[in-house]
Motif scaffolding. Structure first.
Motif, PDB file in Angstrom:
ATOM      1  N   THR A  13      -5.575  -5.338  -7.557  1.00 32.47           N
ATOM      2  CA  THR A  13      -5.292  -4.528  -6.371  1.00 32.47           C
ATOM      3  C   THR A  13      -3.958  -3.807  -6.502  1.00 32.47           C
ATOM      4  O   THR A  13      -3.854  -2.611  -6.196  1.00 32.47           O
ATOM      5  CB  THR A  13      -5.293  -5.418  -5.120  1.00 32.47           C
ATOM      6  OG1 THR A  13      -6.560  -6.067  -4.995  1.00 32.47           O
ATOM      7  CG2 THR A  13      -5.031  -4.594  -3.873  1.00 32.47           C
TER       8      THR A  13
ATOM      9  N   SER B 190       0.830  -1.205   0.000  1.00 28.19           N
ATOM     10  CA  SER B 190       0.000   0.000   0.000  1.00 28.19           C
ATOM     11  C   SER B 190       0.860   1.250   0.000  1.00 28.19           C
ATOM     12  O   SER B 190       2.062   1.211   0.287  1.00 28.19           O
ATOM     13  CB  SER B 190      -0.949   0.002   1.195  1.00 28.19           C
ATOM     14  OG  SER B 190      -0.227  -0.085   2.407  1.00 28.19           O
TER      15      SER B 190
ATOM     16  N   TYR C  81      -7.456 -11.035  -8.343  1.00 30.83           N
ATOM     17  CA  TYR C  81      -7.671 -10.001  -7.329  1.00 30.83           C
ATOM     18  C   TYR C  81      -6.354  -9.300  -6.965  1.00 30.83           C
ATOM     19  O   TYR C  81      -6.306  -8.066  -6.845  1.00 30.83           O
ATOM     20  CB  TYR C  81      -8.302 -10.609  -6.083  1.00 30.83           C
ATOM     21  CG  TYR C  81      -8.351  -9.649  -4.922  1.00 30.83           C
ATOM     22  CD1 TYR C  81      -9.262  -8.592  -4.913  1.00 30.83           C
ATOM     23  CD2 TYR C  81      -7.474  -9.766  -3.854  1.00 30.83           C
ATOM     24  CE1 TYR C  81      -9.290  -7.685  -3.871  1.00 30.83           C
ATOM     25  CE2 TYR C  81      -7.492  -8.870  -2.802  1.00 30.83           C
ATOM     26  CZ  TYR C  81      -8.403  -7.828  -2.815  1.00 30.83           C
ATOM     27  OH  TYR C  81      -8.427  -6.935  -1.782  1.00 30.83           O
TER      28      TYR C  81
ATOM     29  N   GLY D  88      -7.074  -8.531   1.923  1.00 24.42           N
ATOM     30  CA  GLY D  88      -6.796  -7.374   1.084  1.00 24.42           C
ATOM     31  C   GLY D  88      -7.860  -6.310   1.092  1.00 24.42           C
ATOM     32  O   GLY D  88      -7.556  -5.113   1.034  1.00 24.42           O
ATOM     33  N   GLU D  89      -9.128  -6.696   1.193  1.00 22.01           N
ATOM     34  CA  GLU D  89     -10.196  -5.702   1.114  1.00 22.01           C
ATOM     35  C   GLU D  89     -10.106  -4.696   2.247  1.00 22.01           C
ATOM     36  O   GLU D  89     -10.404  -3.518   2.064  1.00 22.01           O
ATOM     37  CB  GLU D  89     -11.558  -6.400   1.104  1.00 22.01           C
ATOM     38  CG  GLU D  89     -11.861  -7.085  -0.231  1.00 22.01           C
ATOM     39  CD  GLU D  89     -13.248  -7.676  -0.270  1.00 22.01           C
ATOM     40  OE1 GLU D  89     -13.825  -7.905   0.818  1.00 22.01           O
ATOM     41  OE2 GLU D  89     -13.759  -7.909  -1.387  1.00 22.01           O
TER      42      GLU D  89
ATOM     43  N   PHE E 269      -6.327  -2.615   2.062  1.00 28.48           N
ATOM     44  CA  PHE E 269      -6.126  -1.583   1.046  1.00 28.48           C
ATOM     45  C   PHE E 269      -7.201  -0.496   1.097  1.00 28.48           C
ATOM     46  O   PHE E 269      -7.324   0.279   0.155  1.00 28.48           O
ATOM     47  CB  PHE E 269      -6.091  -2.208  -0.347  1.00 28.48           C
ATOM     48  CG  PHE E 269      -4.806  -2.914  -0.656  1.00 28.48           C
ATOM     49  CD1 PHE E 269      -3.745  -2.246  -1.226  1.00 28.48           C
ATOM     50  CD2 PHE E 269      -4.656  -4.263  -0.358  1.00 28.48           C
ATOM     51  CE1 PHE E 269      -2.556  -2.901  -1.511  1.00 28.48           C
ATOM     52  CE2 PHE E 269      -3.476  -4.932  -0.644  1.00 28.48           C
ATOM     53  CZ  PHE E 269      -2.426  -4.242  -1.215  1.00 28.48           C
TER      54      PHE E 269
ATOM     55  N   ARG F  77      -8.228 -12.150  -0.723  1.00 27.07           N
ATOM     56  CA  ARG F  77      -9.179 -11.046  -0.671  1.00 27.07           C
ATOM     57  C   ARG F  77      -9.671 -10.812   0.758  1.00 27.07           C
ATOM     58  O   ARG F  77      -9.991  -9.685   1.142  1.00 27.07           O
ATOM     59  CB  ARG F  77     -10.363 -11.353  -1.593  1.00 27.07           C
ATOM     60  CG  ARG F  77     -11.442 -10.271  -1.595  1.00 27.07           C
ATOM     61  CD  ARG F  77     -12.690 -10.740  -2.321  1.00 27.07           C
ATOM     62  NE  ARG F  77     -12.464 -10.902  -3.746  1.00 27.07           N
ATOM     63  CZ  ARG F  77     -12.674  -9.939  -4.641  1.00 27.07           C
ATOM     64  NH1 ARG F  77     -13.109  -8.746  -4.247  1.00 27.07           N
ATOM     65  NH2 ARG F  77     -12.470 -10.165  -5.917  1.00 27.07           N
TER      66      ARG F  77
END
Length: 606
Positions: free
Chosen positions: A145, A73, A141, A199-200, A203, A196
């Motif tokens: 991302t 990130s 994904y 990650g959801e 990020f 995911r």
């Protein structure tokens, strides 16, 4: 990574194409060294004992704190070791071959005949740390991302030419490219994959969190204390890939602890006191003169230089070209003349370094001493009116060896640029002094920096030195609020998309990008695009050499030096394989292949 690329069209590279069928490996040139049924890499010990704890200091001396566990990130600073220990990629590069990767998350790879896509088939056994299977949807994904707005510009730029992922079935995914190129096939194999489910949240906009990642690597994070600067990794007992050929004999420590220190002096004292087990690199003076004490005398702390053949990145003083005072080439040439490497290497570096002259040092991508070739000239001629005449001539280092004579030349250049010494300082026509501020983050003198500051002060520059910790320095860097900083880039075997991040105008004012000096030139932009569009190795070589000529003629930065060995101090209870890899970062190699002597483990258990 690798510099070796023969003068053959890239279309002739030995890739597994759709017609040839899937392969266990991806080789840009020639055939892979290891056959499909290989058991382990030659540079590991397949029988290395497992167990023990490895305690390391800062893996990157510039990273002295962390506030997140997401290395991808934009905001914040990730805990060291995350990429190596927690995350995995589709393929794993071999450390004793040029541009050859073997299946990691992917059990096979298959490049399209037209070079515009590559298909990966995932291992059926591949699992994330929470037990979920790694699927083609996870690959899609991860790609989306890392190309998205919340990812660091480093990853956005690196994967920009992989247009999208096509999920074929649960275990099969095809990555499509914006242009044909075997370099993109190779780059696709370096895609890190994560769940995911993690990650959801990781990020989300402005999210800086210490939530442990859900990834597939051999270790999981068990403790992350940002206030103490300490992160603990535990080997995952259920790690799915332990018996893969690319993993056999690797990641042998049960526990890895990384402690962060504020400066190198403290790191040095920590390894001498036995608080950490390893210390890599550091100033040559410390290596030659500072390793003494009880543990050294008793043979408990060992020192050794390990040879490597790594591609070399840029190490330089980068002056902030966004500021008008550094935009005159003659000023930058004068500043470069004041850097006295020969004296430094003899008196300060103990002969441990080599001078850098090229922006592509150590391989075939940099410009030679001869005049540009016809291929290079074809790229440079359209820009002749905007370039110094030296770009079109043989490259010759005409600077005197003697520093005094170099400073006389530098003074003449400064006078031509409108800067004259009067009233105790170098001043412009308005009487304004030329001030340069250097940042440091240590309590002790930095000899090479002090020597350089003294030299430019002799020219009349008003030199200031400000001590600040890395956190403040990083914030100043992101705001481009500096005069000069040290610029370090990673080496690469084949120059590619990272050049946009390092040299392009678009990256010059992008916080988080690697264009630290703020290079913003239409010529450089065009040459970078020529490199990326090259269809053959000779075309790419001509474009990189043309770019090298332009950057060198413009004196964009003050190039420094590189080291041909890794200097490592380590605890006597640690062991390493007899055979060295050719291409490796020291801490990565230690984490991946070293182990603790069984007798030391037994003593620790008692």
């Amino acid at each position: 990574m690798g510099f070796l690329l023969h003068a053959l069209p890239w279309a002739h590279a030995e890739l597994a194409s759709d017609a040839a069928g899937p392969s266990h490996a991806l080789a840009l040139l020639g055939a892979p060294r290891y056959a499909a049924d290989f058991s382990h890499f030659d540079y590991v010990n397949p029988d290395a004992p497992k167990g023990g704890t490895l305690v390391l200091p800062n893996l990157d001396p510039a990273v002295t704190y962390f506030d997140k566990l997401n290395p991808f990130s934009l905001r914040g600073v990730a805990a060291p070791g995350m990429l190596n220990l927690v995350f995995e990629t589709l393929l794993l590069p071999s450390a004793d071959e040029h541009n050859v990767s073997y299946g990691l998350l992917a059990e096979s790879v298959q490049a399209a005949a037209d070079g515009r896509s590559v298909r990966f088939t995932l291992h059926a056994a591949a699992r994330f740390s929470n037990g979920d299977a790694v699927t083609a949807e996870d690959v899609r994904y991860a790609l989306e991302t890392l190309k998205g707005p919340q990812a660091s510009p480093v990853y956005q730029s690196y994967f920009a030419e992989i247009s999208h992922a096509e999920v074929i079935d649960r275990r099969t995914v095809r990555l499509h490219f914006t242009r044909p190129g075997v370099d993109l096939v190779y780059r696709a194999g370096t895609l890190p994959v994560f769940s995911r489910r993690w990650g959801e949240a990781a990020f989300e906009r402005d999210n800086v969190a210490l939530t442990p990642p859900i990834a597939s690597g051999p270790y999981v994070v068990t403790s992350a204390d940002k206030d103490r600067g300490r992160v603990v990794y535990q080997r995952n007992a259920d790690y799915w890939g332990a018996q893969l050929p690319v993993r056999r004999g690797t990641y042998n420590f049960d526990r890895v602890v990384v402690k962060l220190y504020k400066d190198y002096v403290t790191m040095l004292e920590a390894v001498k006191a036995g608080e950490v087990d390893v210390n890599v690199g550091g100033p040559s003076t410390y290596w030659a003169r500072m390793y003494f004490g009880r543990r050294v005398d008793a043979g408990q702390l060992l020192r050794r230089e390990f040879e490597h053949h790594n591609p070399v990145g840029i190490k330089a003083f980068a002056f902030n070209l966004r500021k008008p005072k550094f935009q005159d080439r003659r000023v930058r040439q004068a500043l470069a003349l004041a850097y006295d490497f020969d004296w430094l290497n003899r008196m300060v570096y103990y002969g441990l370094y080599r001078r850098q002259h090229s922006y592509f040092p150590g391989g075939q991508w940099g410009a030679g001493a001869d005049a540009p070739t016809s291929q290079e000239l074809a790229l440079l001629e359209p820009w002749r009116a905007q370039l110094p005449v030296e770009v079109f001539e043989p490259i010759a280092d005409t600077a005197p060896v003697d520093l005094h004579e170099r400073l006389v030349q530098a003074q003449a250049l400064l006078n031509e640029a409108g800067w004259h010494y009067r009233d105790g300082a170098l001043r412009n026509a308005q009487g304004e002094p030329f001030e340069i501020e250097f940042f440091i983050n240590t309590r002790v003198p930095i000899v090479y920096l002090d020597a350089y500051m003294r030299a430019i002060a002799k020219l009349g520059f008003v030199v200031r030195q400000r001590q600040m910790d890395n956190i403040v320095q990083q914030h100043r860097r992101q705001r481009f609020d500096f005069d000069v900083l040290e610029w370090n880039t990673a080496g690469t075997f084949i120059p590619g998309a990272e050049l946009r991040n390092q040299f392009s105008s678009a990256a010059a004012d992008n916080p988080g990008a690697q264009n630290l000096p703020g290079i913003a030139s239409p010529v450089v932009d065009a040459l970078v695009e020529q490199i990326l569009a090259a269809g053959t190795a000779p075309q790419r070589q001509a474009a990189t050499r043309a770019l090298d000529r332009v950057l060198r003629a413009e004196s964009t930065v003050v190039l420094q030096h590189s080291a041909p060995t890794h200097r490592v101090a380590y605890d006597h209870r640690l062991a390493q394989p007899q055979q060295l890899p050719r291409y490796y970062a020291a801490y990565d190699w230690i984490l991946q292949t070293w182990w603790e002597h069984p007798q030391a483990q037994a003593q620790a258990a008692q």
